[in-house]
Design a protein around this motif. Structure first.
Motif: not given
Length: 184
Positions: A118-125, A127-133
């Motif tokens: 869950k923590v890894s998924i949250a981190r990846r999400l 990071a993905a949101e940061d990349q998208i932003a």
């Protein structure tokens, strides 16, 4: 007692039933009776019944000792069996505890793995949101810069077509005054 036995054995002999003189050495029944009585007398004189009794008593004592030893061995075997059954129960209980402990550890490890996932998924999400932003901000900035460049170019074209030399020098003087006011 012995005399009664001897007398009874003499009375029961077939020599008494035979005809003729009984106490003659020519009477075979008398000779056999004398030999038998002599044989019984020697056996009694040699104390054979006591020896046979002692032998039988010794054998009985030996059998009793063997029986006692067998009983002791049986009791020892029962104690050993009881001990092994107790050890087997202890081993079964210990193995049950080990299995339960392993099961608890496996469940804890699975729960920890779920949490880590869950923590890894949250981190990846994140990071993905940061990349998208960041990509979105970069695109917006690029669009603005492009819009500004187009607007400046269009304004430059419009101003160059509409601007005279006197208007350009007045505009430059005004811009210099504004910059001077902002810098002081």
């Amino acid at each position: 007692m012995i005399r009664l036995i001897v007398l009874a054995s003499l009375a029961a002999t077939p020599a008494l039933a035979a005809g003729g003189p009984f106490f003659s050495l020519w009477n075979t029944n008398f000779v056999v009776t004398l030999a038998f009585l002599l044989f019984v007398g020697i056996i009694i004189w040699a104390k054979a019944p006591a020896k046979v009794g002692a032998m039988l008593d010794g054998r009985a004592a030996q059998i009793k000792a063997e029986l006692d030893e067998a009983k002791a061995l049986r009791e020892e075997a029962r104690a050993l069996l009881s001990s092994y059954e107790k050890k087997q129960k202890e081993v079964q209980e210990q193995s049950a505890r080990i299995v339960a402990s392993a099961r608890e550890e496996a469940e804890a490890a699975a729960a920890q793995a779920k949490e880590d996932l869950k923590v890894s998924i949250a981190r990846r999400l994140a990071a993905a949101e940061d990349q998208i932003a960041a990509a979105e901000a970069s695109a917006i900035r690029e669009v603005r810069e492009r819009a500004i460049a187009v607007a400046v170019a269009a304004a430059g074209d419009v101003l160059s077509k509409q601007m005279t030399a006197e208007g350009a020098s007045a505009s430059i003087d005004t811009a210099i005054d504004q910059v001077a006011a902002k810098l002081h």
